[in-house]
Motif scaffolding. Structure first.
Motif, mmCIF file in Angstrom:
data_model
loop_
_atom_site.group_PDB
_atom_site.id
_atom_site.type_symbol
_atom_site.label_atom_id
_atom_site.label_comp_id
_atom_site.label_asym_id
_atom_site.label_seq_id
_atom_site.Cartn_x
_atom_site.Cartn_y
_atom_site.Cartn_z
ATOM 1 N N TYR A 194 0.864 -1.191 0.000
ATOM 2 C CA TYR A 194 0.000 0.000 0.000
ATOM 3 C C TYR A 194 0.893 1.231 0.000
ATOM 4 O O TYR A 194 1.784 1.359 0.843
ATOM 5 C CB TYR A 194 -0.920 0.010 1.222
ATOM 6 N N ASN A 250 -3.281 0.245 -3.702
ATOM 7 C CA ASN A 250 -2.912 -1.130 -3.374
ATOM 8 C C ASN A 250 -2.283 -1.810 -4.584
ATOM 9 O O ASN A 250 -2.932 -1.986 -5.614
ATOM 10 C CB ASN A 250 -4.153 -1.913 -2.927
ATOM 11 N N ARG A 308 -1.257 -5.179 -5.650
ATOM 12 C CA ARG A 308 -1.575 -6.516 -5.138
ATOM 13 C C ARG A 308 -0.375 -7.452 -5.192
ATOM 14 O O ARG A 308 0.535 -7.281 -6.007
ATOM 15 C CB ARG A 308 -2.756 -7.101 -5.915
ATOM 16 N N PRO A 363 -2.522 5.006 3.533
ATOM 17 C CA PRO A 363 -3.323 3.805 3.883
ATOM 18 C C PRO A 363 -3.480 3.677 5.395
ATOM 19 O O PRO A 363 -2.539 3.945 6.146
ATOM 20 C CB PRO A 363 -2.488 2.660 3.295
#
Length: 366
Positions: free
Chosen positions: A145, A229, A231, A217
């Motif tokens: 993040y 984000n 991933r 975040p």
């Protein structure tokens, strides 16, 4: 050629007849039906009520994202380890050799799966960070993040000034290179470039009242909210493709450097150039004519290898158009043809761009 065209025509006609026999026509209207599935990583707004066409577009952008990141990182790794392979230091040369042999001799799918496992096992879960001061960047087993920019009134002007600064930097670098060729005098382009990039943008940013802020975040419930984000599947795919392709590029770079006559290096040293400037100004420019053509093939391979993303749940165009959309609609012929057309178009664009660059840097014979 005539026989080839007749053969292709027979195959197409045979496919249409067989599809008609099982009650299927050749139709692309399914692209405008609701997709009804979520995509975990998107670069544009998307929800499950959007069409299959938009889902395919999200997948294409995800493919381009991982291809761009992978090509950039693999090129950097390839240049670094290609130069290190020629080091006179025995340990450094052997470390570079181990990297090349280890990564290029194992299938890329295994590297992708291993990298995904490492990312998930090493990084902590969001629950483990509940009472920890995480800062601006948070690394978890669900991804990384980072702060997200919040654009307010006037932000477009700041962005426009920054883009103009980038364009000005290219123009100044071109002028400085031409001046150096004519006079032999070299300008301190690092500091000049830094000033061109930072000073105008910073002035406009503060004059307009700092219209760009950051959203950090924060842990809310069972996961982090806010920010951007990246991933875990994207990180794993990016790293695996980069180190795998970087091993091949390292050998291409090494071959390109070795193709330059040793006398060029000795002549540069005789003129008093240090090793670093000899590599940047004498060796690499000549080696590029050997490096770039096979480098194009490696970029194409990396882009096509990104289709293995489906193995770790990263939804690129193969996962969306060639996966979920195909299974939901039963339009296997249309989906596969569209998928092939997408990869063909991306590959042709990459080839065209790299061939243009190759034509710009090739040596002009007199």
């Amino acid at each position: 050629m005539i026989l080839l065209m007749l053969g292709v025509g027979w195959l197409v006609n045979n496919a249409v007849v067989n599809l008609s026999a099982v009650g299927k026509d050749f139709d692309f209207r399914f692209l405008w039906q609701s997709a009804n599935y979520d995509i975990n990583q998107t670069l544009i707004p998307y929800d499950n009520q959007d069409t299959h066409a938009r889902a395919a577009l999200v997948g294409i952008l995800n493919t381009l994202l991982v291809a761009a990141l992978g090509c950039l990182t693999a090129t950097i790794l390839g240049i670094v380890f290609g130069v290190l392979r020629l080091s006179k230091n025995w340990i450094v040369a052997k470390i570079a050799l181990i990297y090349v042999e280890m990564f290029r001799n194992v299938p890329v799918l295994l590297w992708i799966l291993l990298t995904m496992t490492i990312v998930n096992e090493i990084a902590p879960s969001p629950r483990a960070l509940r009472e920890v001061e995480t800062g601006a960047v948070v690394v978890t087993n669900r991804g990384i993040y980072i702060p997200a920019p919040i654009l307010e009134a006037g932000a477009n002007i700041v962005i426009a000034v920054f883009l103009l600064s980038v364009a000005a930097l290219f123009l100044v670098r071109s002028w400085a290179r031409k001046r150096q060729m004519e006079t032999g005098e070299q300008l301190p382009m690092f500091w000049i470039g830094l000033a061109i990039l930072i000073v105008p943008t910073a002035l406009v940013y503060f004059v307009l009242g700092m219209p760009i802020s950051l959203e950090y975040p924060e842990l809310k419930g069972f996961n982090f909210r806010g920010g951007i984000n990246i991933r875990d599947s994207l990180i794993a795919l990016w790293l695996a493709l980069s180190v795998y392709t970087g091993a091949f590029i390292a050998e291409i770079v090494r071959a390109g450097i070795l193709s330059v006559s040793r006398g060029q290096t000795e002549a540069a040293f005789a003129l008093g150039l240090p090793p670093g400037r000899t590599m940047n100004l004498i060796i690499l420019p000549q080696a590029l004519r050997v490096i770039i053509p096979p480098l194009i093939s490696q970029f194409l391979n990396l882009t096509k290898n990104s289709s293995l993303a489906i193995a770790i749940g990263y939804l690129d165009v193969t996962g969306t158009l060639g996966g979920i959309t195909l299974n939901q609609t039963g339009r296997e012929m249309e989906c596969i043809l569209l998928l092939m057309a997408v990869y063909l178009f991306i590959s042709l664009v990459i080839s065209a761009v790299m061939n243009f660059y190759n034509s710009r840097v090739r040596l002009v014979e007199r």
